[in-house]
Each structure stands twice: as C-alpha cells, then as structure tokens.
Write a protein that holds these residues in place. Structure first.
Motif, mmCIF file in Angstrom:
data_model
loop_
_atom_site.group_PDB
_atom_site.id
_atom_site.type_symbol
_atom_site.label_atom_id
_atom_site.label_comp_id
_atom_site.label_asym_id
_atom_site.label_seq_id
_atom_site.Cartn_x
_atom_site.Cartn_y
_atom_site.Cartn_z
ATOM 1 N N UNK A 1 -13.633 18.610 13.743
ATOM 2 C CA UNK A 1 -14.340 19.772 13.234
ATOM 3 C C UNK A 1 -13.394 20.885 13.185
ATOM 4 N N UNK A 2 -12.709 20.885 14.171
ATOM 5 C CA UNK A 2 -11.735 22.155 14.185
ATOM 6 C C UNK A 2 -10.470 22.022 13.205
ATOM 7 N N UNK A 3 -10.183 20.784 13.044
ATOM 8 C CA UNK A 3 -9.129 20.718 11.801
ATOM 9 C C UNK A 3 -9.697 21.187 10.731
ATOM 10 N N UNK A 4 -10.925 20.697 10.347
ATOM 11 C CA UNK A 4 -11.461 20.993 8.931
ATOM 12 C C UNK A 4 -11.644 22.439 8.963
ATOM 13 N N UNK A 5 -12.020 23.231 9.855
ATOM 14 C CA UNK A 5 -12.158 24.461 9.894
ATOM 15 C C UNK A 5 -10.951 25.101 9.939
ATOM 16 N N UNK A 6 -9.897 24.786 10.375
ATOM 17 C CA UNK A 6 -8.897 25.564 10.416
ATOM 18 C C UNK A 6 -8.190 25.426 9.037
ATOM 19 N N UNK A 7 -8.736 24.261 8.320
ATOM 20 C CA UNK A 7 -8.000 24.047 6.893
ATOM 21 C C UNK A 7 -8.172 25.162 5.966
ATOM 22 N N UNK A 8 -9.398 26.059 6.129
ATOM 23 C CA UNK A 8 -9.765 27.347 5.242
ATOM 24 C C UNK A 8 -8.331 28.225 5.349
ATOM 25 N N UNK A 9 -7.508 28.273 6.192
ATOM 26 C CA UNK A 9 -6.603 29.252 6.323
ATOM 27 C C UNK A 9 -5.320 28.863 5.482
ATOM 28 N N UNK A 10 -5.487 27.445 5.104
ATOM 29 C CA UNK A 10 -4.227 26.888 4.284
ATOM 30 C C UNK A 10 -4.704 26.316 2.882
ATOM 31 N N UNK A 11 -6.102 26.015 2.463
ATOM 32 C CA UNK A 11 -6.404 25.296 1.447
ATOM 33 C C UNK A 11 -7.316 26.100 0.791
ATOM 34 N N UNK B 1 -11.037 26.966 -0.681
ATOM 35 C CA UNK B 1 -12.211 26.830 -0.070
ATOM 36 C C UNK B 1 -13.087 25.708 -0.881
ATOM 37 N N UNK B 2 -12.870 25.542 -1.977
ATOM 38 C CA UNK B 2 -13.495 24.507 -2.780
ATOM 39 C C UNK B 2 -13.057 23.129 -2.312
ATOM 40 N N UNK B 3 -11.937 22.910 -1.862
ATOM 41 C CA UNK B 3 -11.379 21.627 -1.339
ATOM 42 C C UNK B 3 -11.717 21.362 0.048
ATOM 43 N N UNK B 4 -11.673 22.478 0.836
ATOM 44 C CA UNK B 4 -12.443 22.237 2.082
ATOM 45 C C UNK B 4 -13.815 22.090 2.177
ATOM 46 N N UNK B 5 -14.556 22.663 1.384
ATOM 47 C CA UNK B 5 -15.856 22.441 1.187
ATOM 48 C C UNK B 5 -16.318 21.163 1.252
ATOM 49 N N UNK B 6 -15.632 20.308 0.436
ATOM 50 C CA UNK B 6 -15.866 19.047 -0.140
ATOM 51 C C UNK B 6 -15.408 18.121 1.122
ATOM 52 N N UNK B 7 -14.421 18.370 1.734
ATOM 53 C CA UNK B 7 -14.101 17.531 2.847
ATOM 54 C C UNK B 7 -15.219 17.843 4.231
ATOM 55 N N UNK B 8 -15.617 19.120 4.217
ATOM 56 C CA UNK B 8 -16.641 19.218 5.411
ATOM 57 C C UNK B 8 -18.012 18.516 5.117
ATOM 58 N N UNK B 9 -18.438 18.809 3.744
ATOM 59 C CA UNK B 9 -19.576 17.963 3.296
ATOM 60 C C UNK B 9 -19.460 16.269 3.465
ATOM 61 N N UNK C 1 -22.948 19.872 17.813
ATOM 62 C CA UNK C 1 -21.659 20.231 18.325
ATOM 63 C C UNK C 1 -20.720 20.785 17.082
ATOM 64 N N UNK C 2 -20.837 19.899 16.086
ATOM 65 C CA UNK C 2 -19.960 20.289 14.816
ATOM 66 C C UNK C 2 -20.388 21.945 14.206
ATOM 67 N N UNK C 3 -21.992 21.976 14.217
ATOM 68 C CA UNK C 3 -22.225 23.133 13.928
ATOM 69 C C UNK C 3 -22.023 24.267 14.802
ATOM 70 N N UNK C 4 -22.018 24.033 15.934
ATOM 71 C CA UNK C 4 -21.706 25.027 16.984
ATOM 72 C C UNK C 4 -20.165 25.426 16.614
ATOM 73 N N UNK C 5 -19.376 24.691 16.443
ATOM 74 C CA UNK C 5 -17.997 25.113 16.105
ATOM 75 C C UNK C 5 -17.745 26.055 14.711
ATOM 76 N N UNK C 6 -18.655 25.479 13.703
ATOM 77 C CA UNK C 6 -18.653 26.238 12.499
ATOM 78 C C UNK C 6 -19.413 27.566 12.400
ATOM 79 N N UNK C 7 -20.580 27.657 13.377
ATOM 80 C CA UNK C 7 -21.081 29.026 13.228
ATOM 81 C C UNK C 7 -20.380 30.034 14.067
ATOM 82 N N UNK C 8 -19.501 29.412 15.009
ATOM 83 C CA UNK C 8 -18.705 30.326 15.931
ATOM 84 C C UNK C 8 -17.253 30.725 15.087
#
Length: 256
Positions: free
Chosen positions: A14-24, A26-34, A69-76
């Motif tokens: 989850x932290x990896x997916x979240x950090x991807x928003x800084x590099x890729x 949003x459309x691509x990261x959104x798909x990976x998250x879902x 746990x994943x939702x916790x990391x995303x909302x923070x």
C-alpha cells in the motif's frame, strides 16, 4: 509470525502504491490501486476458501483487517484531497452566487453525477464474494473518498466488534482530518461536497444505528460524520439531495 509478515507485506504494498502518485500519472496509479482492492472481493482457488486458519483465526476476518489497514494508510495520505480531484473545483462562481431557483437544475444534475461515483463493488466485508473479475472503472472525481467510505461503512456492520469499531473510527478520522484541513485552507465546502453521498449511505444503515445504545461507539463515530457534511456542504447541493431523497421516500407527496 506468519500473520505479522502478512500485515507487513500488505502495508509495504500500500505504501508503494501510495508513493507512486509522486512519480506516475494519477490514472495509472488509480488503476493499480483498484486492482489491489479488487483482490479482496474475488474468489480464485482454494486459498480463498473462508475457513479457520491453523492458528485459530478466521481467514475472511483477517482479510478484512488487512483491507482496513490499507484504507488507514490511504486516508492519512497528505495528498488525499488532490488525488480525489473534487468535482466542485471545476465549477465557476455562478452556482454559489446565483438565486436558488436558478441553480436547482444544476445541483440536481450534480447529485446524479455524485451518485455515479460509488465503489460498492469493492466493499464486500465477509471475504471474497465474486467468482468473476471486478471491472476496473476509469478514474472519476472522489474515487478514493467513495472507496474509503464504502469499505468502512460496510465493515461497520461486521460480525466482529473490533472490526466494527476500527471501521467507524477510520470514518471519523477521515472526516475530521479532511474537515480540519479544509478549514485551515479555506475550502471546507469543497471537502464536504465530496462526502455528500455519505448521507444517503448512512440512511440505508439508519435502522441498525438507531437500534444501538445511545453511547455506542458506532453512533459516536458515524453520526458526527453526517453532521459535518450537513453543516459544511454547499446549501444548494444539500437541498438537491433532500429533494431526491424525498422523491424516493415511501408515501411521498410532491417532488418539487
């Protein structure tokens, strides 16, 4: 030890997916998250059978905890508001300054659009519930808000009390944190506008919530979230929501 390893690996993903928003984009990261969240509601093979583990843990319950746990990391996530791309930020000043009668149609259309953003297909609480793949929708405004509120509100009705309380406390944390940030930045109406569909979702749980004791943790967590939306969302948007809810109500009179 294996349970803790699973938690650590899940958090790292989850932290990896979240950090991807800084590099890729949003459309691509959104798909990976879902795609990641879709794995919680899909059945594939024997490893998804709901059973008690060798150490006495119910697999679907542990899976639900991993998802929370994943939702916790995303909302923070510090960029939570930005990656949700609030729909209200695309409006000009006219809807907020024009007379109510002139904006009725506009806000009615906005409510219809907000309702189309739901992510309920990702919110099953008792482990995997689908044999087929979950369709990954294109990125829409408020996608992470809808995902978090759908999952947490669904989990608040879980059979395990600790999961219920964890889910409701996450909802309160999400609304409180975003509300405070909105007040600090002067855009609390924009923040609250993202949560307007939450009112309709809470109303579907109202019979359950009303049956709980007055000092129930669920009531103390969830009801302030609804109050925040009603106090802070644009008036025209809330009026449109009430009109729609009244039209749907049994024994309704006129809808205008």
């Amino acid at each position: 030890q294996f349970r803790q390893t699973s938690i650590d690996v899940n958090d790292a993903i989850v932290r990896f997916l979240r950090d991807l928003f800084a590099y890729l984009e949003p459309n691509s990261v959104h798909r990976l998250c879902l795609v990641y969240f879709s794995r919680f509601v899909m059945k594939e093979g024997k490893h998804w059978q709901d059973r008690d583990s060798k150490i006495g843990l119910k697999c679907s319950w542990e899976t639900c905890k991993l998802r929370l746990n994943a939702i916790t990391l995303f909302i923070r996530f510090a960029e939570f508001l930005r990656i949700n791309r609030p729909l209200m930020e695309t409006w000009d000043s006219w809807p907020m300054s024009a007379p109510p009668n002139a904006t009725r149609g506009f806000f009615n259309d906005v409510i219809d659009e907000l309702e189309s953003f739901g992510m309920s297909s990702f919110s099953g609480i008792e482990g995997p519930i689908r044999m087929s793949a979950v369709k990954i929708p294109p990125i829409k405004p408020h996608w992470l808000v809808e995902l978090a509120t759908d999952i947490c509100l669904s989990a608040s009705g879980h059979a395990e009390q600790s999961i219920q309380h964890r889910a409701s406390s996450l909802l309160l944390e999400l609304f409180w944190a975003q509300g405070q940030e909105g007040k600090m930045n002067g855009n609390v109406s924009v923040v609250a506008s993202m949560f307007v569909p939450f009112i309709s979702k809470v109303l579907t749980h109202i019979s359950y919530l009303s049956s709980l004791p007055a000092k129930s943790q669920l009531r103390k967590d969830i009801l302030p979230c609804a109050v925040f939306v009603m106090q802070s969302a644009p008036i025209g948007l809330m009026r449109a929501l009430w009109r729609k809810l009244c039209c749907r109500a049994e024994g309704k009179g006129r809808c205008d």
